[in-house]
Motif scaffolding. Structure first.
Motif, PDB file in Angstrom:
ATOM      1  N   MET A   1      43.743  22.950  34.221  1.00  0.00           N
ATOM      2  CA  MET A   1      43.415  23.725  33.025  1.00  0.00           C
ATOM      3  C   MET A   1      44.678  24.172  32.328  1.00  0.00           C
ATOM      4  O   MET A   1      45.739  24.167  32.885  1.00  0.00           O
ATOM      5  CB  MET A   1      42.616  24.965  33.424  1.00  0.00           C
ATOM      6  N   ASN A   2      44.532  24.615  31.104  1.00  0.00           N
ATOM      7  CA  ASN A   2      45.653  25.201  30.388  1.00  0.00           C
ATOM      8  C   ASN A   2      45.862  26.634  30.851  1.00  0.00           C
ATOM      9  O   ASN A   2      45.015  27.479  30.644  1.00  0.00           O
ATOM     10  CB  ASN A   2      45.377  25.203  28.888  1.00  0.00           C
ATOM     11  N   VAL A   3      46.984  26.896  31.454  1.00  0.00           N
ATOM     12  CA  VAL A   3      47.213  28.211  32.023  1.00  0.00           C
ATOM     13  C   VAL A   3      48.487  28.797  31.443  1.00  0.00           C
ATOM     14  O   VAL A   3      49.478  28.090  31.289  1.00  0.00           O
ATOM     15  CB  VAL A   3      47.342  28.113  33.558  1.00  0.00           C
ATOM     16  N   THR A   4      48.454  30.078  31.122  1.00  0.00           N
ATOM     17  CA  THR A   4      49.675  30.746  30.684  1.00  0.00           C
ATOM     18  C   THR A   4      50.548  30.986  31.908  1.00  0.00           C
ATOM     19  O   THR A   4      50.141  31.687  32.827  1.00  0.00           O
ATOM     20  CB  THR A   4      49.359  32.105  30.051  1.00  0.00           C
TER      21      THR A   4
ATOM     22  N   ARG B   1      53.474  35.078  30.830  1.00  0.00           N
ATOM     23  CA  ARG B   1      52.599  35.563  31.897  1.00  0.00           C
ATOM     24  C   ARG B   1      53.294  36.672  32.692  1.00  0.00           C
ATOM     25  O   ARG B   1      52.681  37.677  33.057  1.00  0.00           O
ATOM     26  CB  ARG B   1      52.241  34.383  32.806  1.00  0.00           C
TER      27      ARG B   1
ATOM     28  N   SER C   1      45.780  36.770  28.906  1.00  0.00           N
ATOM     29  CA  SER C   1      45.512  35.640  28.009  1.00  0.00           C
ATOM     30  C   SER C   1      44.690  34.539  28.664  1.00  0.00           C
ATOM     31  O   SER C   1      43.844  33.949  28.017  1.00  0.00           O
ATOM     32  CB  SER C   1      46.812  35.086  27.465  1.00  0.00           C
ATOM     33  N   THR C   2      44.948  34.235  29.925  1.00  0.00           N
ATOM     34  CA  THR C   2      44.069  33.274  30.598  1.00  0.00           C
ATOM     35  C   THR C   2      43.611  33.877  31.923  1.00  0.00           C
ATOM     36  O   THR C   2      44.313  33.771  32.920  1.00  0.00           O
ATOM     37  CB  THR C   2      44.751  31.922  30.883  1.00  0.00           C
TER      38      THR C   2
ATOM     39  N   SER D   1      37.506  29.570  34.550  1.00  0.00           N
ATOM     40  CA  SER D   1      38.216  30.267  33.487  1.00  0.00           C
ATOM     41  C   SER D   1      37.334  31.451  33.124  1.00  0.00           C
ATOM     42  O   SER D   1      36.129  31.313  32.955  1.00  0.00           O
ATOM     43  CB  SER D   1      38.434  29.304  32.327  1.00  0.00           C
TER      44      SER D   1
ATOM     45  N   MET E   1      41.504  33.829  35.136  1.00  0.00           N
ATOM     46  CA  MET E   1      40.877  32.771  35.923  1.00  0.00           C
ATOM     47  C   MET E   1      40.684  33.197  37.373  1.00  0.00           C
ATOM     48  O   MET E   1      41.328  34.113  37.851  1.00  0.00           O
ATOM     49  CB  MET E   1      41.670  31.474  35.852  1.00  0.00           C
TER      50      MET E   1
END
Lengths: 600, 385
Positions: free
Chosen positions: B90-93, B98, B110-111, B244, B113
Motif C-alpha cells: 500500500m501507499n504508506v507515509t 511520518r 495521514s495513513t 487501511s 493502518m
C-alpha cells in the motif's frame, strides 16, 4: 475540427489543421507574418497552438525541402563575399526561428549528410545547441553535460583582460591577468569572438599524477619557477571614493589634511601620504589604516554645547582610509564632480597578486582546484627530455566526473605545442583524437601522451609513465588573500556588546546554536562558558528589590534606583545580552527580579 | 534459552547480584554455567566491569545526545522521503513526514493502518476471504448498481447487486431494515432485486427523494467502521491482514483476531484503548521502524528516551510548544523555544520564578551549565572556631 489557440486564448476551429499550419508557415516565410510567430499542431489533443508572446526562447534552423537544405553553396559564397547577410537568409525563408513548441513538429538533422526526405530542418551548426561560454570548451562532445555547465561557470570567473581601456576605468573589484595567452587548443568560437584580444588564461604544462599528497581532493601542485616567470600573475584594482557632501545650513565636507583639533583625528603617521590638497600622490605605497583621502565633515548633530564651548564650528574627521587587511599602490587619482555638483575624488589602488597556496585555478572542463603546494623547480618531477610541469593535477579528479575532454585537450595541447600549430577543438567538429595521436607519434612521442618521468628527490625513474601535456588553464578571481580572516579581539556591536559579523567589520566567527550543543554534549561546561563570555559584564544588582542598580564611578557609589542609598548592592557577572533581556522586559512592563543566592 | 538448562547457584554469586540488573544477572547465571568452574567468577567480574562501562555517566547529557543522534540522520532522511510510495502492498507515509507526525503526537495521522494477526486455524488461511469481508467497512454505495428516481410514482428505486450481497452474507430484507433504521421518514420495500423507497410524509416528496438519493450511498452496512481497505498477505508462514484505516477497539473484539499481536499505527488510539505504556512502546516501534526502513542506524535507547519523555506525564504529549515544552518549569527555556513574548507575559502575570537550573538558562546568563564538568560541586566542612 482542430481547436486554434493564439497565445493561450481560444479563437476558433479549423477543419484541416495541417493545411492551415502550412498556410501560416508559408505566410511567415513570405514575410507577411512576424518571424517570431510559432505554430504547433498537437495531435493528441487536436489543437493548433500559435504563440506570439514574449519571452520564448527560439533558435535558428535551416529549412529543408525534399531532403535538400535551402541553403546552397551559392549562398555561402555570397555570405563570404559579404553580398548577403544573415538577415537576408531569414527574410528569404532559408533560415527560420523555432521555439520549443514548434520544434515538437520538426524533424531536425544534425549534419547535412544525415538528411532524408522526412527531415524538414537542418541544424545551422551542432555547436549552436550550446551557449557562447560553453562553446569555448574544446572537445566538449566528450564531456559529461554537468561538467560543461560547471566549466562554463568557472570560465566566467576567470581573470583576463576584461576591457581594453581598463587603465582609465574605475570598476569595482577588478582582476587583470598579466600575461594572457591564446589557447593552443581552441574552438571556432575563439576566432569568432576575437578571443585573442581578451584572452583569459595561459597554456601550461600539466602532468597528471599524484605527487607527495599535496594535490589530493582537487588541489593542484604548482611549480615555483613558473610563478616566478609570470604564470598566473595578476593585478587587483579597487577604487576608493570621497565626496564633498553638502548639508543643510550651508555646511559642506572638505577634502583636505585634517587639522589636529578635529574630533577623531587619527595620527600624523596615518596622514603622511597626503599632499596639500588632502589626496595621496600616485605610486604611493599604502598599507592598512593609511589615509588615502583626507576629509573633514561638519558635526553630525548641531548640538548647543559644542557650539558654545569651541567658539567656531567643531568639525569631525571622516577621511577614507584603507580597511583592515588592505594594501597596495596608488594607481590613479581622479578629480571630478557628481551629478549633484559635489566635488568627487576617486583613488584607484592597485595590488599585484602573485599565486599562492589557496588561490583557485581551473581548466575549461569544470576541473577547478586550489593550489595545495608550491614546489621549487628542483623539487618537481621531470621528463626524459627535462620538461618540468607547471602544474601537477590529480588523476583522481577524472574518473567519477567523466571529463574525457580534459584528457583530450591535454593531448591536443601537446600536439599543438610540438607541431607549432593551433588545434581545432570545436564541439562536434573537432579534429579527431585518433589523428592527433598519430601526429604525436610522428613527432617522436608516445601516442597516448605519456612519458617517462623521474623522481626529483631520488632521481629514480617512476615505474609508471606519466601523462604530460599542454593545456589552457584559467586563474579564477577567488583569491585567498582577499578572503582570509581571523580575529582574537576586535569591534563589538553597540546594542549587544557581542562581536561584529563579517570580514568587512573585522568580525568574529560565530559559535552557533548547534556548535554550542556539541560542547554541551561533551559536558565541557567551563569551556562553553568561556566561549560565550565575549559579552560578559559585571552588573550591580539590588538585593532588596532585584532590580539592576547603578554604579556611579565618579563618586564611587552604588545605589538602587528604587531602594536608594541604603540598598544592598551585589555585583553579579552575567552576559550583557541577558542584561539587555532584562531591560527589554522592563520596557514591556514586565518586572524581572533577580533573587541572589551565594553559589558556594 | 530453551527449556531447563544448567544454571549457576544464585547464592554462590551473591556479591554480584546487587551490582547488576536482575535480567542481566540471571542471563549471566545461565550463560556462565557452561564455563569451567575456575573462570566463572572472573567472567562475572568482567561482566560487572563491562556493565558499568556501558552506563551513562552522571552528568552525561543524554537528551542532547539523543537529539543529535536522531537529528543528524534525520537530515539525510529529508532527501529520500517519498521513495516508498507505491512500491509494495500500500501507499504508506514513511520517512520524515511520518516521523514528524509521531513526534508531534498528531490527532489524525495521514495513513492510519492496522496489522491484524489471526488465531489458528484462520492464520493458516481458513476462511480468509470471509474474514476479510467481515473486516472491511461496507457502505450502501458498494451494493447499489443503479439508483433512479421515479417522478411519476414518487419512488426511489435502488437496484442492488445481489451477487455481492450474497458474498457478504447479507439479504435484501436485512438491507431494507438497515435503511429503515437510518431513514425514519421513508418506507422501504423489497421488490426482487430492487429496494423501493417511498417518503412517508407528503412534504415536498421530490426534494426528499433527491436528498435520499445522495445520502443512501453513505449508509454503513457491515464490517468494521473505519476500515477502508483490507489486504490479506502472507508473512512468515502465516496469513496477516493489513488494513487501511484503524479501529482497534472493534477489531480486538472479533473472535478470530489474535489480540496480543494485532497492532495499529495510530499512537493516540493505542493510548486511549491500551494505555500510555502501550502507547510508549508503539512510539518506540514506529520510530524505530521508520529509521530502519530508511537504512539509517540509530540506537534504540535514544528512541526510548524520546518515547519516555513524550509519555512520562501519564499521557502522550508531542514534542511541540503545546506538548512537552509546555511542561518545562523554566520560563526562559519555554520562551526560547517558540512564541517568547507570550511566555514572558504569562510568566509575569503568574509571577513565576525561574531558578535557572537547566542548561539553556545558564548559557543565557553565561554561567557554567549543570552538565558534565559543571555538575559536580565541592563540599567542604567548615573549620569550627
Amino acid at each position: 475540427m482542430a481547436e486554434v489557440y493564439i497565445s493561450g486564448k481560444y479563437v476558433g476551429t479549423v477543419d484541416n489543421a495541417k493545411e492551415f499550419i502550412d498556410q501560416i508557415k508559408t505566410e511567415r516565410r513570405l514575410g507577411n507574418l512576424p518571424i517570431d510567430l510559432n505554430i504547433q499542431y498537437d495531435e493528441d489533443y487536436d489543437q493548433v497552438i500559435i504563440e506570439t508572446s514574449k519571452g520564448r526562447v527560439s533558435r535558428p534552423l535551416i529549412l529543408v525541402k525534399d531532403g535538400k537544405p535551402l541553403l546552397t553553396e551559392r549562398h555561402l559564397q555570397q555570405l563570404e563575399k559579404n553580398e548577403i547577410s544573415w538577415n537576408d537568409l531569414v527574410s528569404q525563408g532559408i533560415v527560420e526561428y523555432l521555439d520549443a513548441s514548434e520544434e515538437e513538429n520538426a524533424l531536425v538533422a544534425f549534419y547535412a549528410e544525415e538528411l532524408t526526405p522526412e527531415h524538414n530542418y537542418l541544424e545551422v551548426a551542432p555547436l549552436a545547441m550550446v551557449g557562447f561560454v560553453t562553446s569555448l570548451v574544446p572537445f566538449g562532445q566528450h564531456n559529461q553535460g554537468v561538467r560543461m555547465i560547471q566549466g562554463s561557470k568557472n570560465q566566467k570567473q576567470a581573470m583576463g583582460i576584461y576591457m581594453a581601456n581598463f587603465h582609465q576605468r574605475l570598476d569595482m573589484d577588478v582582476h587583470l591577468l598579466h600575461y594572457p595567452q591564446k589557447p593552443i587548443v581552441k574552438t571556432i568560437m575563439h576566432d569568432i569572438s576575437n578571443y585573442e584580444k581578451h584572452a583569459a588564461g595561459q597554456n601550461l604544462v600539466v602532468a597528471i599524477m599524484a605527487f607527495e599528497g599535496y594535490n589530493i581532493e582537487d588541489a593542484i601542485i604548482v611549480n615555483k619557477a613558473s610563478i616566478d616567470r609570470g604564470m598566473g600573475r595578476s593585478t587587483y584594482y579597487r577604487p576608493v571614493f570621497a565626496e564633498e557632501l553638502r548639508y543643510s545650513g550651508g555646511l559642506t565636507d572638505k577634502i583636505c589634511i585634517p587639522d589636529k583639533d578635529v574630533s577623531g583625528y587619527r595620527s600624523e603617521k596615518e596622514y603622511r601620504l597626503l599632499e596639500e590638497d588632502g589626496i595621496v600622490f600616485t605610486e604611493a605605497v599604502v598599507k592598512e589604516g593609511d589615509v588615502v583621502i583626507g576629509k573633514v565633515s561638519p558635526p553630525r548633530f548641531l548640538s548647543a554645547i559644542e557650539d558654545y564651548t569651541l567658539g567656531g564650528t567643531s568639525r569631525r574627521e571622516s577621511s577614507v582610509a584603507l580597511k583592515h587587511g588592505e594594501q597596495g599602490i596608488i594607481d590613479m587619482v581622479v578629480l571630478t564632480e557628481t551629478e549633484a555638483g559635489n566635488r568627487l575624488v576617486a583613488v584607484k589602488v592597485r595590488e599585484p597578486k602573485i599565486p599562492e597556496i589557496g588561490d583557485k585555478f581551473t581548466s575549461r572542463h569544470g576541473q577547478k582546484g586550489v593550489i595545495g603546494m608550491i614546489y621549487n623547480e628542483e623539487d618537481m618531477p621531470f621528463t626524459a627530455s627535462g620538461i618540468k610541469p607547471d602544474i601537477i593535477f590529480s588523476p583522481h579528479s577524472v574518473p567519477s566526473r567523466m571529463t574525457v575532454a580534459h584528457l583530450i585537450e591535454l593531448l591536443a595541447g601537446k600536439v599543438g605545442a610540438l607541431a607549432g600549430r593551433y588545434i581545432d577543438g570545436t564541439m562536434f567538429d573537432s579534429e579527431k583524437p585518433e589523428d592527433l595521436r598519430k601526429e604525436l607519434l610522428k613527432l617522436g612521442f608516445r601516442d597516448d601522451g605519456s612519458e617517462v618521468m623521474y623522481d626529483p628527490v631520488t632521481g629514480k625513474r617512476y615505474l609508471a609513465r606519466i601523462f604530460v601535456g599542454d593545456m589552457y588553464y584559467l586563474r579564477l578571481k577567488h583569491i585567498v588573500a582577499n578572503k582570509m580572516h581571523a580575529r582574537a579581539r576586535g569591534p563589538v556591536q553597540l546594542l549587544t556588546r557581542q562581536p561584529t559579523e563579517g570580514k568587512a567589520r573585522e568580525g568574529g566567527l560565530r559559535l552557533g546554536e548547534m556548535e554550542k550543543d556539541t560542547f554541551v554534549a561533551h559536558g565541557a561546561s567551563l569551556l562553553l562558558k568561556e566561549r560565550f563570555s565575549s559579552d560578559s559584564t559585571v552588573i550591580p544588582v539590588c538585593n532588596n528589590c532585584g532590580l539592576i542598580g547603578i554604579h556611579d564611578y565618579r563618586k564611587d557609589k552604588v545605589y538602587c534606583p528604587v531602594c536608594g542609598d541604603k540598598a544592598d548592592i551585589r555585583f553579579v557577572e552575567v552576559s550583557y545580552a541577558f542584561k539587555l533581556l532584562l531591560d527589554e522586559l522592563k520596557s514591556l512592563y514586565v518586572h524581572p527580579k533577580l533573587k541572589l543566592k551565594l553559589k558556594y | 534459552m530453551t527449556g531447563k538448562e544448567k544454571m549457576l547457584e544464585k547464592s554462590e554469586f551473591k556479591e554480584f547480584e546487587k551490582k547488576l540488573p536482575k535480567k542481566v544477572f540471571e542471563t549471566a547465571l545461565q550463560e556462565f554455567a557452561t564455563l569451567p568452574k575456575s573462570k566463572q567468577k572472573k567472567a562475572m567480574e568482567l561482566l560487572v566491569k563491562q556493565y558499568l562501562n556501558s552506563l551513562a555517566e552522571p552528568g552525561e547529557c543524554v537528551g542532547l545526545v539523543t537529539a543529535q543522534s536522531i537529528g543528524e540522520p534525520g537530515t539525510q532522511m529529508t532527501l529520500n522521503t517519498f521513495h516508498f510510495a507505491g512500491v509494495s502492498e500500500m501507499n504508506v507515509t514513511t520517512g520524515l513526514p511520518r516521523l514528524i507526525e509521531i513526534l508531534d503526537a498528531r490527532k489524525s495521522i495521514s495513513t492510519a493502518m492496522m496489522t491484524i494477526y489471526l488465531k489458528k486455524p484462520y492464520s493458516e488461511g481458513k476462511d480468509l476471504d470471509v474474514i476479510a469481508r467481515k473486516l472491511k467497512a461496507m457502505h450502501m454505495e458498494e451494493f447499489i448498481e443503479e439508483i433512479s428516481v421515479d417522478i411519476a410514482s414518487l419512488q426511489l428505486r435502488l437496484k442492488i447487486k445481489k451477487q455481492k450481497l450474497g458474498d457478504y452474507d447479507l439479504r435484501m430484507d436485512k438491507i431494507s431494515r438497515i435503511l429503515k433504521k437510518n431513514f425514519k421518514n421513508f418506507d422501504f420495500k423489497v421488490d426482487n432485486e430492487f429496494i423501493i423507497a417511498k417518503p412517508l410524509t407528503r412534504e415536498d416528496p421530490l426534494k426528499q427523494l433527491y436528498r435520499l438519493r445522495e445520502r443512501v450511498k453513505t449508509v454503513f452496512v457491515s464490517g468494521v467502521k473505519g476500515i477502508k481497505y483490507v489486504l490479506p498477505v502472507k508473512r512468515e508462514g502465516e496469513y496477516v491482514i493489513l488494513t487501511s484505516g484503524t479501529n482497534l477497539k472493534e477489531v480486538l473484539n472479533l473472535e478470530f483476531v489474535d489480540g496480543s499481536r494485532t497492532r495499529t499505527n495510530d499512537i493516540l488510539e493505542v493510548e486511549s484503548i491500551l494505555g500510555v505504556e502501550a502507547a510508549r512502546q508503539a512510539i518506540v516501534d514506529e520510530v524505530y521502524d521508520i529509521i530502519q526502513r530508511q537504512g539509517l542506524n540509530v540506537d534504540v535507547r535514544h528512541i526510548l528516551l524520546v518515547a519516555d519523555t513524550m509519555c512520562f506525564n501519564g499521557k502522550v504529549q508531542g514534542v511541540t510548544r503545546y506538548g512537552i515544552v509546555k511542561e518545562k518549569p523554566s520560563v526562559l527555556a519555554r520562551a526560547s523555544f517558540e512564541t517568547p513574548i507570550r511566555h514572558f507575559v504569562e510568566a509575569s502575570v503568574l509571577g513565576e520564578i525561574d531558578s535557572l537550573n537547566s542548561v539553556l538558562e545558564n548559557v543565557m546568563i553565561n554561567q557554567p551549565i549543570p552538565i558534565g564538568t559543571g555538575l559536580p560541586r565541592l563540599v567542604m566542612k567548615r573549620e569550627e572556631k
